[in-house]
Design a protein around this motif. Structure first.
Motif, PDB file in Angstrom:
ATOM      1  N   LEU A  18       0.834  -1.207   0.000  1.00 49.92           N
ATOM      2  CA  LEU A  18       0.000   0.000   0.000  1.00 49.92           C
ATOM      3  C   LEU A  18       0.865   1.252   0.000  1.00 49.92           C
ATOM      4  O   LEU A  18       0.537   2.243  -0.671  1.00 49.92           O
ATOM      5  CB  LEU A  18      -0.930  -0.011   1.209  1.00 49.92           C
ATOM      6  CG  LEU A  18      -2.079  -0.999   1.122  1.00 49.92           C
ATOM      7  CD1 LEU A  18      -2.875  -0.998   2.404  1.00 49.92           C
ATOM      8  CD2 LEU A  18      -2.991  -0.657  -0.030  1.00 49.92           C
ATOM      9  N   THR A  73       1.924   1.822  -3.422  1.00 49.77           N
ATOM     10  CA  THR A  73       0.812   2.347  -4.213  1.00 49.77           C
ATOM     11  C   THR A  73       0.643   3.846  -4.001  1.00 49.77           C
ATOM     12  O   THR A  73       0.467   4.608  -4.961  1.00 49.77           O
ATOM     13  CB  THR A  73      -0.476   1.616  -3.818  1.00 49.77           C
ATOM     14  OG1 THR A  73      -0.240   0.220  -3.826  1.00 49.77           O
ATOM     15  CG2 THR A  73      -1.583   1.942  -4.776  1.00 49.77           C
ATOM     16  N   VAL A  74       0.691   4.256  -2.722  1.00 47.76           N
ATOM     17  CA  VAL A  74       0.544   5.684  -2.420  1.00 47.76           C
ATOM     18  C   VAL A  74       1.666   6.475  -3.076  1.00 47.76           C
ATOM     19  O   VAL A  74       1.453   7.556  -3.647  1.00 47.76           O
ATOM     20  CB  VAL A  74       0.538   5.890  -0.888  1.00 47.76           C
ATOM     21  CG1 VAL A  74       0.621   7.358  -0.545  1.00 47.76           C
ATOM     22  CG2 VAL A  74      -0.711   5.294  -0.299  1.00 47.76           C
ATOM     23  N   ALA A  79      -4.929   4.101   2.563  1.00 48.82           N
ATOM     24  CA  ALA A  79      -4.407   4.175   1.194  1.00 48.82           C
ATOM     25  C   ALA A  79      -5.461   4.724   0.247  1.00 48.82           C
ATOM     26  O   ALA A  79      -5.162   5.516  -0.649  1.00 48.82           O
ATOM     27  CB  ALA A  79      -3.955   2.788   0.734  1.00 48.82           C
TER      28      ALA A  79
END
Lengths: 116, 178
Positions: free
Chosen positions: A91, A94-95, B62
């Motif tokens: 994650l 991804t960020v 997220a």
């Protein structure tokens, strides 16, 4: 074709669902969720292997003879924690990709020249 | 178990990522209750706390930093589907050799587990055999596990902390907005 394999087959179905999500979806968060589904189904496979007919949870008690196998439980405890660690790193990546490219869709990143 | 299968299908098909994250929390909780049924109470509460709790929080974090909508793509793709079908078929074929569910004579129950069940009370002195194995017999594994967590925490901090600094200096303003 005995009913004793029903658990295994459901596990395989779940595994393949996660796998399909992982390879067909372009969205990176969706991919990670697919990976999670795959992971949990592997946990189920192990835990159902450890089950003994007529056994109980492996906590020693007076008057209980049969316990389920504690070893898969230990392995899966470790695996769950490692799983959350990989999820967190995924994650975070991804960020970071969102910050750098402004999108988390795989094909859009490819158009931007992110992946050759 | 069929509920689990349904939840998994919904996860694949839905496009709203917020709903998908909620469904994956439900998926975790369902699997935790399955673990209780299969006598793995320790695993069940870890799964409920970590899978349904912490990972949902991480996912929502997220999502807040990215987007909550998945781009529409073709819903059905033939080649990946065939690959998945083939893999699944091979795995099902492999299960035909597996010991039946709950069989006390299965090879997994013959070797190390009886020793732990019989001797852990004398050697470790904890009623819960899972804790005894986790913390005593396999203590090094658990130590390695904490190292994994540590590494993961460090890399998350490096990725996110470094990212914010760089985006302030290098990137143009439109890409900064989350």
């Amino acid at each position: 074709m005995s009913p004793g394999l029903f658990n295994d087959w459901i596990v395989i179905f779940l595994m393949m669902t996660g796998f399909y999500t992982l390879i067909t979806r372009g969205n990176l968060i969706k991919k990670l969720i697919g990976l999670g589904v795959f992971q949990v189904s592997v946990f189920m496979l192990y835990i159902s292997m450890g089950k003994v007919e007529g056994g109980t949870a492996p906590i020693l008690t007076e008057g209980v003879v049969h316990y389920s196998n504690p070893l898969p439980h230990v392995l899966i405890l470790t695996a769950i924690v490692v799983g959350i660690a990989t999820l967190a790193v995924g994650l975070a990546l991804t960020v970071r990709i969102q910050e750098a490219y402004g999108t988390i869709e795989e094909d859009e990143i490819r158009e931007l020249g992110g992946i050759e | 178990m069929l509920l689990l299968a349904g939840t998994a299908l919904a996860i694949v098909l839905l496009r709203d990522l917020f709903a998908v994250v909620m469904l994956s929390a439900i998926f975790s909780l369902l699997s935790a209750s399955l673990f209780v049924l299969l006598d793995a109470v320790d695993v069940a509460f870890t799964e409920a706390a970590v899978g349904a709790g912490i990972s949902t929080v991480l996912m929502l974090g997220a999502l807040a930093l990215t987007s909550t909508r998945e781009k529409a793509s073709r819903n059905f793709q033939l080649v990946p589907f065939l690959v998945v079908l083939l893999t699944g078929g091979v795995l099902v074929y492999a299960t035909l050799d597996m010991p039946r569910f709950g069989d006390p004579q299965a090879p997994i129950h013959q070797h190390v587990a009886p020793r732990y069940l019989n001797a852990s009370m004398r050697e470790v002195g904890v009623e819960n055999v899972v804790s005894a194995v986790l913390a005593s017999y396999r203590g090094y594994d658990t130590y390695g596990e904490t190292m994994v967590i540590f590494t993961a925490a460090v890399s998350v901090l490096l990725l996110l902390g470094g990212g914010r600094k760089r985006s302030r200096t290098e990137l143009e303003p439109p890409e900064e907005a989350p």
